[in-house]
Write an enzyme that holds these catalytic residues in place. Structure first.
Site, PDB file in Angstrom:
ATOM      1  N   GLU A 131       0.808  -1.226   0.000  1.00 28.51           N
ATOM      2  CA  GLU A 131       0.000   0.000   0.000  1.00 28.51           C
ATOM      3  C   GLU A 131       0.843   1.280   0.000  1.00 28.51           C
ATOM      4  O   GLU A 131       0.536   2.235  -0.713  1.00 28.51           O
ATOM      5  CB  GLU A 131      -0.941   0.034   1.210  1.00 28.51           C
ATOM      6  CG  GLU A 131      -2.163  -0.866   1.086  1.00 28.51           C
ATOM      7  CD  GLU A 131      -1.884  -2.311   1.427  1.00 28.51           C
ATOM      8  OE1 GLU A 131      -0.756  -2.614   1.874  1.00 28.51           O
ATOM      9  OE2 GLU A 131      -2.779  -3.149   1.244  1.00 28.51           O
ATOM     10  N   HIS A 178      -9.597  -4.946  11.000  1.00 30.55           N
ATOM     11  CA  HIS A 178     -10.284  -4.819   9.712  1.00 30.55           C
ATOM     12  C   HIS A 178     -11.604  -4.061   9.827  1.00 30.55           C
ATOM     13  O   HIS A 178     -12.455  -4.189   8.962  1.00 30.55           O
ATOM     14  CB  HIS A 178     -10.555  -6.205   9.114  1.00 30.55           C
ATOM     15  CG  HIS A 178      -9.338  -6.872   8.572  1.00 30.55           C
ATOM     16  ND1 HIS A 178      -8.345  -7.366   9.371  1.00 30.55           N
ATOM     17  CD2 HIS A 178      -8.939  -7.119   7.301  1.00 30.55           C
ATOM     18  CE1 HIS A 178      -7.398  -7.903   8.620  1.00 30.55           C
ATOM     19  NE2 HIS A 178      -7.721  -7.758   7.364  1.00 30.55           N
TER      20      HIS A 178
END
Lengths: 473, 344
Positions: free
Chosen positions: A207, A276
């Site tokens: 990322e 998450h």
């Protein structure tokens, strides 16, 4: 005793799926690990493998059947010495819990199988019309007499990207699994087929690196759409989002343009644990140099994403996994844009103002419906854009209702609701008949256990309770 | 983009050296001037810092001039440059005026970034200089992103991403290496190994001290270059630019260099000896080496070189005077350039 093979849950949010294709037929002998069928979920097409050995006695659900509920019996397996004649009528049996043969979700962002008995299932997005609010002052962005098409949020986002990519050669999309996999949440479905690998770019799981490459590409004259599989992973890239994308225009005295969209699902998914399941709305909304958008329905998702892609500034576009599958009307227009920075009154009311964004809008509307049943007339404002924040619309509403509930999915401390409450107190103090109330997630990392998770996340009842509190009823 | 099949290691090649190209009088005098401008500019910046005219962080490039000068000499129209926080030399090399760079250092409206960036945030899109980035290593993926755009536009341009030995330990550098090679982006990664990351020597910070080998696991070839020799830099940069421009993807050049001054103006200089600095200055100074060559070839005599030095000193002094006298930004500038205004 024949073994029932049930429709497995193949993702945390799956409630039903399409039995795309059987790869075995009645009478076939199968061993553990053999692929039995292809199932299409809300996210992907996946294979179902046999767990037990035996002979396929009966295929209960035919090829191509849509909307097969998780847990429904789809086939029956005969054990040694049994014959198809011994089979009871499967269709008479109610759908049971998913069997153990469910395959682990291959989705790296949302590992782990779902459980349909999860209390959250009630809140999860099922395909179908979701609350949009009592028709009110029409959105000026939507002309009257325009045909409306029922579209899922997922497809609305996809259509927005596809339209902008057709319109502008410099728009491209990059991220993990955006191309060949067709999107971890199917949001980029079929873009690869239409636009090719040059403009739909699969990245490694990296990322920080690809966010930086995206920023560099924007400096180099392209208009990247950088998809994060979820915004949880964008924390690895937040340095480039803030230090490189948001600040460079200012630091360069206006020379360095960074027209980039960082998008992906934000906030709680379902039963995926603390790492998450975080809402980053307040994080990004804090930063000058960014625009931050968090839409609720399909029309806003489409109109605002198109506007975000055309915007010459860096935009953080926060989606929500649990509303990807919900359907809403989208105007059938060639070029449907919604201006960034404008809140939308989704339901007019006179007794209390409720602000929300993203999926909380759904709960706010449900709460308003419940309150209406008790004679309380709530006004629901969908913030839509968090930066710039449309405080004018909120203040105007409070001047009318004299009470406000600020609802958000994330934590309360330094949150979006805190910001709105501060603005209301500063600018409409004399109009308030009660202190502003806030609804937010409990101040803990999101737990996994179904009951604890449900306790942590704010929902309809919390909004109802807060509205009654500011009304002293 | 398709996965690559395994192939022979292309790691650091010992054999592939750039062919030395002879220099000539005009070129060498030009390189001499360019390096000397950076040197004199930085000396003056250091002086202004001491006088309180320049504030904050100020990282000087003295000693490293041959690196950017040699690279710039072989860059083509359209090629881009990006670097970290030690950005003054790169700004000048890219063609930005000493006035606009110095005025940025003093925080004035006439600065290249209107005084809003400072020492670490020089930019000139006009001169294809993309900064000026203060987060160590961030310029590496951004530089690869510029190359991504070049490849996308098929414009034949190459981006040069400069970073230090310190940055070469940042994780994002390797994320960028991986994607740059995976997609064969036209980028040259230039590691300016000045041997100290702030006060930590390469030996104390890096398990693999031969930084040109850092691309091996990505199949990116790397070369060690004498960063104090402007002609070697020029030749190797030319080779690297040709490599990247021809579609072969990224390449790494490790420029072995040295910074004479501290990491920044507030460096205590406790981590190395004065002798070490003096020895490097006396034996390997990039500008003195060119000067000696000019004299030896009789392409210039002492008087001419003194004249050049004087011209440059005058230029730099004029820039410094300008930078001190020119006004600060208007208060209204506080609110500009946060976002690009969009017509409703």
């Amino acid at each position: 005793m024949a073994i029932d093979i049930q429709m497995p849950a193949l993702s945390p949010t799956m409630e039903e799926g399409t039995l795309a294709k059987w790869l075995v037929k009645e009478g076939d002998t199968v061993a553990s690990g053999d692929v039995l069928a292809e199932i299409e979920t809300d996210k992907a097409t996946m294979e179902v493998e046999a767990v037990d050995e035996g002979t396929i006695g009966k295929l209960v659900v035919a090829d191509g059947t849509e909307g097969v509920k998780v847990g429904a019996v789809i086939a029956q397996l005969l054990e040694e010495g049994e014959s198809a004649d011994d089979l009871p009528d499967a269709s008479a049996k109610p759908a049971a819990k998913p069997s153990d043969d469910e395959k682990g979700d291959t989705d790296p962002g949302t590992a782990g199988p779902a459980h349909p008995e999860n209390e959250n299932a009630d809140r999860d997005g099922s395909e179908g019309q979701a609350p949009v609010g009592k028709p009110v002052a029409d959105d000026p962005a939507i002309p009257t007499n325009i045909k409306m098409v029922e579209t899922t949020v997922r497809d609305a986002l996809r259509d927005a990207m596809a339209e902008e990519m057709r319109r502008d050669e410099t728009v491209f999309v990059m991220g993990e699994e955006v191309a060949e996999y067709q999107g971890a949440y199917k949001v980029t479905r079929e873009l690869l087929q239409e636009f090719g690998a040059k403009r739909v770019v699969d990245t490694p799981i990296t990322e920080y690196g690809f966010a930086g490459i995206g920023v560099g590409a924007a400096f180099g004259g392209l208009k990247p759409i950088v998809e994060f599989m979820t915004f949880n992973f964008a924390m690895q890239a937040i340095d480039h989002i803030i230090n490189s994308a948001a600040k460079t225009l200012y630091m360069s005295g206006g020379q360095m343009r960074c027209p980039i969209v960082f998008r992906g699902p934000n906030g709680a998914a379902s039963r995926v644990g603390a790492q998450h399941s975080q809402d980053y709305s307040a994080w990004y909304a804090h930063v000058p140099g960014l625009k931050v958008i968090a839409p609720y329905d399909s029309a806003d998702a489409k109109g605002l994403l198109k506007a975000a892609i055309r915007d010459p500034n860096p935009v953080v576009f926060l989606e929500h996994e649990l509303i990807y599958g919900e359907s809403f009307d989208v105007p059938d227009m060639d070029d449907f844009l919604i201006p960034i920075g404008k809140a939308k009154i989704r339901r007019e009311g006179s007794d209390v103002t409720i602000t929300a964004h993203s999926r909380m809008v759904k709960f706010a509307l449900e709460a308003a419906e419940i309150l209406a049943g008790e004679g309380i007339d709530a006004e629901v404002i969908d913030l839509r854009t968090l930066r710039p924040l449309d405080t004018d619309t909120v203040i105007e509403s409070v001047k009318k209702t004299n009470r406000i509930v600020c609802a958000e999915e994330g934590w309360g401390q330094h949150g979006v609701g805190a910001e709105i409450a501060a603005a209301v107190v500063a600018e409409a103090f004399d109009y308030l008949d009660a202190p502003p109330a806030r609804v937010f997630q409990k101040d803990v990392p999101l737990p996994y256990a179904a009951n604890l998770e449900a306790m942590s996340l704010p929902g309809t009842e919390d909004v109802v309770r807060a509205a009654k509190a500011v009304l002293y009823v | 983009m398709a996965a690559k099949t395994s192939k022979t290691k292309t790691g650091p090649s010992k054999t592939r050296k750039a062919k030395p190209r002879p220099s000539d009088k005009d070129e060498l005098l030009g390189l001499y001037r360019d390096m000397l401008l950076i040197r004199r500019f930085e000396e003056r910046a250091g002086q202004l810092y001491g006088m309180g005219e320049i504030a904050g962080f100020c990282h000087l490039y003295i000693g490293q001039e041959a690196v950017v000068t040699g690279c710039k000499a072989v860059m083509e129209e359209g090629d881009q440059m990006i670097t970290g926080y030690r950005a003054h030399g790169h700004s000048l090399a890219c063609g930005m005026s000493p006035e606009e760079v110095m005025a940025e250092l003093t925080g004035r409206a006439a600065g290249c970034s209107k005084g809003k960036g400072g020492s670490m945030h020089m930019f000139s899109t006009e001169n294809r200089f993309y900064g000026g980035h203060g987060i160590v290593g961030a310029q590496v993926p951004i530089g690869a992103g510029l190359a991504f755009a070049n490849k996308y536009h098929e414009n034949g341009a190459v981006s040069l991403a400069f970073f230090g030995d310190g940055a070469s330990n940042q994780g994002q550098v390797y994320e960028a290496f991986n994607m740059a090679k995976l997609w064969d982006l036209p980028v040259v990664f230039i590691i300016e190994n000045n041997q100290y990351a702030m006060g930590t020597s390469v030996e104390r910070a890096s398990a693999e001290t031969e930084l040109h080998k850092r691309g091996i696991s990505f199949e990116i070839e790397g070369h060690l270059v004498d960063g104090m020799n402007v002609l070697e830099v020029r030749d190797m940069a030319k080779m690297a630019l040709d490599h990247a421009r021809s579609g072969k993807g990224p390449i790494i050049l490790e420029m072995k260099t040295y910074r004479y001054r501290g990491h920044s103006m507030s460096d205590p200089a406790k981590y190395r000896t004065r002798d070490e600095v003096t020895k490097t200055r006396e034996e390997s100074d990039p500008i003195e080496a060119v000067k000696a060559r000019l004299l030896k070839e009789k392409w210039a005599d002492e008087d001419q070189l003194k004249q050049i030095d004087k011209e440059i000193k005058d230029t730099v002094k004029a820039a410094a005077d300008f930078a001190v006298e020119t006004p600060e930004p208007e208060p209204s500038e506080l609110w500009t350039d946060v976002l690009i205004e969009v017509e409703a």
